[in-house]
Design a protein around this motif. Structure first.
Motif, mmCIF file in Angstrom:
data_model
loop_
_atom_site.group_PDB
_atom_site.id
_atom_site.type_symbol
_atom_site.label_atom_id
_atom_site.label_comp_id
_atom_site.label_asym_id
_atom_site.label_seq_id
_atom_site.Cartn_x
_atom_site.Cartn_y
_atom_site.Cartn_z
ATOM 1 N N ARG A 142 1.170 -1.158 -0.097
ATOM 2 C CA ARG A 142 -0.048 -0.193 -0.331
ATOM 3 C C ARG A 142 1.491 1.239 0.204
ATOM 4 N N SER A 143 2.174 1.416 0.691
ATOM 5 C CA SER A 143 3.000 2.056 0.414
ATOM 6 C C SER A 143 3.255 2.922 -0.904
ATOM 7 N N GLU A 144 3.793 1.804 -1.782
ATOM 8 C CA GLU A 144 2.994 2.326 -3.247
ATOM 9 C C GLU A 144 2.345 3.266 -3.585
ATOM 10 N N ALA A 145 0.951 2.690 -3.454
ATOM 11 C CA ALA A 145 -0.194 3.303 -3.641
ATOM 12 C C ALA A 145 -0.031 4.413 -3.441
ATOM 13 N N GLN A 146 0.893 4.749 -1.737
ATOM 14 C CA GLN A 146 0.978 6.660 -0.883
ATOM 15 C C GLN A 146 1.778 6.960 -1.317
ATOM 16 N N ALA A 147 2.746 6.162 -2.412
ATOM 17 C CA ALA A 147 3.474 7.068 -2.888
ATOM 18 C C ALA A 147 3.460 7.710 -4.161
ATOM 19 N N LEU A 148 2.904 7.149 -4.944
ATOM 20 C CA LEU A 148 1.812 7.424 -5.790
ATOM 21 C C LEU A 148 0.655 8.747 -6.000
ATOM 22 N N LEU A 149 -0.022 8.600 -5.118
ATOM 23 C CA LEU A 149 -0.601 9.653 -5.605
ATOM 24 C C LEU A 149 -0.545 10.623 -4.439
ATOM 25 N N SER A 150 0.931 11.111 -3.640
ATOM 26 C CA SER A 150 1.362 12.250 -3.238
ATOM 27 C C SER A 150 1.514 12.990 -4.696
ATOM 28 N N GLU A 151 2.594 11.808 -5.010
ATOM 29 C CA GLU A 151 3.559 11.560 -6.477
ATOM 30 C C GLU A 151 2.562 12.445 -7.084
ATOM 31 N N ALA A 152 1.490 12.080 -7.400
ATOM 32 C CA ALA A 152 0.508 12.870 -8.296
ATOM 33 C C ALA A 152 -0.068 14.370 -8.197
ATOM 34 N N ALA A 153 -0.096 14.607 -7.089
ATOM 35 C CA ALA A 153 -0.762 15.776 -6.076
ATOM 36 C C ALA A 153 0.092 16.646 -6.367
ATOM 37 N N THR A 159 -8.054 6.697 -2.380
ATOM 38 C CA THR A 159 -8.478 8.076 -3.380
ATOM 39 C C THR A 159 -7.612 9.502 -2.719
ATOM 40 N N LEU A 160 -6.823 10.144 -3.297
ATOM 41 C CA LEU A 160 -6.319 11.493 -2.991
ATOM 42 C C LEU A 160 -7.209 12.714 -3.740
ATOM 43 N N ASP A 161 -7.458 13.742 -2.880
ATOM 44 C CA ASP A 161 -8.323 15.009 -4.031
ATOM 45 C C ASP A 161 -7.848 15.952 -3.682
ATOM 46 N N GLN A 162 -8.108 17.141 -3.972
ATOM 47 C CA GLN A 162 -7.259 18.389 -3.829
ATOM 48 C C GLN A 162 -7.382 18.931 -3.103
ATOM 49 N N ALA A 163 -7.819 18.730 -1.735
ATOM 50 C CA ALA A 163 -8.233 19.369 -0.259
ATOM 51 C C ALA A 163 -7.284 18.741 0.490
ATOM 52 N N GLY A 164 -6.985 17.068 0.306
ATOM 53 C CA GLY A 164 -6.529 16.724 0.884
ATOM 54 C C GLY A 164 -6.930 15.828 1.639
#
Length: 138
Positions: A42-53, A117-122
């Motif tokens: 899951r850390s891969e997904a978290q890193a992916l979403l943080s980088e994309a944001a 998921t991660l949105d523009q508001a965090g």
């Protein structure tokens, strides 16, 4: 008459007992290990979403809008190298976006957190059988 020296060894019964003990230990340890691997991926997904944001915010400052594709964020090769998650961008508006990391490959066995998921508001979300978002987003 001399007796031949005794050569040590295991009897068939001793070998069977040892195999049963190993099978019991494996049946307990293997599911725990597999669960740990899924959680750690899951850390891969978290890193992916943080980088994309982060890239979304950079894109917004340059274009006054959010990107609707990973290619617009220059993340195509980054996403292609992932083994456990794919990235999608949705709900793109003038001031909104939602990033979604969806489990792929062997990670689809992670019933607790199928998507993150991660949105523009965090705001962090998930879909799956987990009791709360803190399971997926420690």
């Amino acid at each position: 008459m001399k007796r031949a020296a005794h050569i040590g060894g295991f009897t068939l019964l001793e070998m069977l007992i040892a195999m049963v003990i190993l099978a019991i230990l494996a049946s307990i340890a293997l599911p725990s290990y597999l669960s740990y691997v899924l959680r750690s991926n899951r850390s891969e997904a978290q890193a992916l979403l943080s980088e994309a944001a982060s890239r979304q915010e950079r894109y917004f400052t340059q274009n006054n809008s959010y990107a609707s594709t990973a290619a617009a964020l220059n993340m195509t090769s980054y996403v292609a190298n992932l083994k456990s998650y794919s990235l999608s961008i949705s709900n793109v508006g003038a001031a909104t976006y939602t990033l979604t990391a969806t489990a792929i490959g062997s990670q689809v066995k992670d019933k607790d957190c199928k998507t993150l998921t991660l949105d523009q508001a965090g705001a962090k979300g998930y879909s799956g059988t987990a009791a709360s978002a803190s399971t997926c987003w420690p």
